[in-house]
Design a protein around this motif. Structure first.
Motif, PDB file in Angstrom:
ATOM      1  N   CYS A  54       0.827  -1.212   0.000  1.00  0.00           N
ATOM      2  CA  CYS A  54       0.000   0.000   0.000  1.00  0.00           C
ATOM      3  C   CYS A  54       0.858   1.258   0.000  1.00  0.00           C
ATOM      4  O   CYS A  54       1.596   1.510   0.958  1.00  0.00           O
ATOM      5  CB  CYS A  54      -0.909   0.026   1.225  1.00  0.00           C
ATOM      6  N   MET A  69       1.152   8.057   3.287  1.00  0.00           N
ATOM      7  CA  MET A  69       0.352   8.134   4.507  1.00  0.00           C
ATOM      8  C   MET A  69       1.154   8.662   5.694  1.00  0.00           C
ATOM      9  O   MET A  69       2.367   8.460   5.780  1.00  0.00           O
ATOM     10  CB  MET A  69      -0.249   6.760   4.846  1.00  0.00           C
ATOM     11  N   SER A  90      -5.088   5.327   2.336  1.00  0.00           N
ATOM     12  CA  SER A  90      -6.526   5.088   2.389  1.00  0.00           C
ATOM     13  C   SER A  90      -6.818   3.792   3.130  1.00  0.00           C
ATOM     14  O   SER A  90      -6.338   2.723   2.725  1.00  0.00           O
ATOM     15  CB  SER A  90      -7.105   5.012   0.970  1.00  0.00           C
ATOM     16  N   SER A  91      -7.628   3.871   4.173  1.00  0.00           N
ATOM     17  CA  SER A  91      -8.047   2.654   4.860  1.00  0.00           C
ATOM     18  C   SER A  91      -8.985   1.835   3.993  1.00  0.00           C
ATOM     19  O   SER A  91      -9.022   0.607   4.093  1.00  0.00           O
ATOM     20  CB  SER A  91      -8.720   3.003   6.190  1.00  0.00           C
ATOM     21  N   SER A 124      -8.892   1.466   0.597  1.00  0.00           N
ATOM     22  CA  SER A 124      -8.135   0.657  -0.367  1.00  0.00           C
ATOM     23  C   SER A 124      -7.383  -0.462   0.342  1.00  0.00           C
ATOM     24  O   SER A 124      -7.269  -1.579  -0.177  1.00  0.00           O
ATOM     25  CB  SER A 124      -7.175   1.531  -1.171  1.00  0.00           C
ATOM     26  N   VAL A 134      -3.229   7.986   9.566  1.00  0.00           N
ATOM     27  CA  VAL A 134      -3.826   7.222   8.468  1.00  0.00           C
ATOM     28  C   VAL A 134      -3.312   5.785   8.482  1.00  0.00           C
ATOM     29  O   VAL A 134      -4.070   4.840   8.255  1.00  0.00           O
ATOM     30  CB  VAL A 134      -3.538   7.893   7.113  1.00  0.00           C
TER      31      VAL A 134
END
Length: 259
Positions: free
Chosen positions: A20, A48, A24-25, A27, A52
């Motif tokens: 990642c 991030m 974004s949590s 995704s 986040v």
């Protein structure tokens, strides 16, 4: 509670994961529910921040798989914070020698095996009071081998007690070897480096890991890697966008021609 990656590696399993970079949590949750064995939050080159990243770890937890974090640097403060947030493995970049690997182990493990400070606020909410007594057995300590200096010392790094896997960063390692950044399979310098890293790991009973692709995953598994990243979220999104746009434009053009 998810299976420990360490126990799976000891059993000879090859574990596949996703990487990642997008903060974004959502995704992270989507990837984690895609069937991967682990998902990694990249705080070194990803976009991030800490708050986040915590939410991304929580999202990965929902799928019942291991959340891992690549920290920005081998620094005890951020290592401890990410473990307290729920990371079950720490990947540390630019480890150059056995002393640096030992410092990483110390930051990841509770006494008497390490020097990790006790304060698992969020992770205890997830795992309960039993977390502290089991953490040293479950948390994966993963130094990156991505420079000529680290390659020269790889046997000593692999022998450091508490190291669970050696993670190959093919881009930086290639760069350090004087090659173009990327996967350079077929070049003797690159091939010999992978052989040496895997041999050092096997001799010391630890796993090897690598940032890779779905296409290269079978080769990496044959080479001995047991932790293989087969995609990154940013690259997958870009590839899907380009493919769908190309398909749509082609279909529209064909429709106009046939009209």
């Amino acid at each position: 509670m998810f299976d420990s990656l360490k126990s799976r590696w000891k059993n000879g399993d090859v574990t596949l994961g996703a990487w990642c970079n997008i903060p974004s949590s959502l995704s992270a949750e989507i990837l984690a529910k895609g069937g991967f064995d682990w998902v990694l939050v990249d705080m070194q080159h990803g976009c991030m921040d800490y708050s986040v990243a915590v939410e991304m770890i929580r999202a990965i937890d929902l799928a019942g798989i291991a959340p891992l974090v690549r920290v920005p640097w081998n620094e005890p403060g951020i290592v401890g914070r990410m473990l307290d947030a729920g990371a079950m493995g720490i990947v540390a970049p630019m480890i150059q020698n056995a002393d640096e690997a030992r410092r990483l182990v110390e930051a990841c493990l509770y006494p008497p095996l390490g020097r990790r400070s006790l304060g698992p606020i969020r992770v205890m909410a997830r795992d309960g009071a039993g977390y502290v007594s089991s953490a040293n057995e479950r948390v994966c300590v993963i130094p990156m081998i991505e420079t000529v200096e680290a390659l020269t010392a790889v046997e000593e790094i692999a022998a450091v007690p508490g190291v669970d896997a050696l993670f190959v960063g093919p881009f930086d390692l290639s760069f350090s070897l004087g090659l173009r950044p990327g996967d350079n399979d077929g070049d003797p310098k690159f091939d010999e480096a992978l052989v040496r890293i895997n041999a050092a790991a096997r001799t010391n009973g630890v796993a090897t890991a690598v940032l890779s692709t779905a296409r290269l995953a079978p080769l990496r598994a044959r080479q001995g890697f047991q932790m293989i990243s087969v995609m990154t979220d940013s690259q997958a999104l870009a590839a899907a966008a380009q493919t769908n746009l190309s398909d749509a434009r082609r279909a529209i053009a064909e429709s106009s021609t046939n009209a």
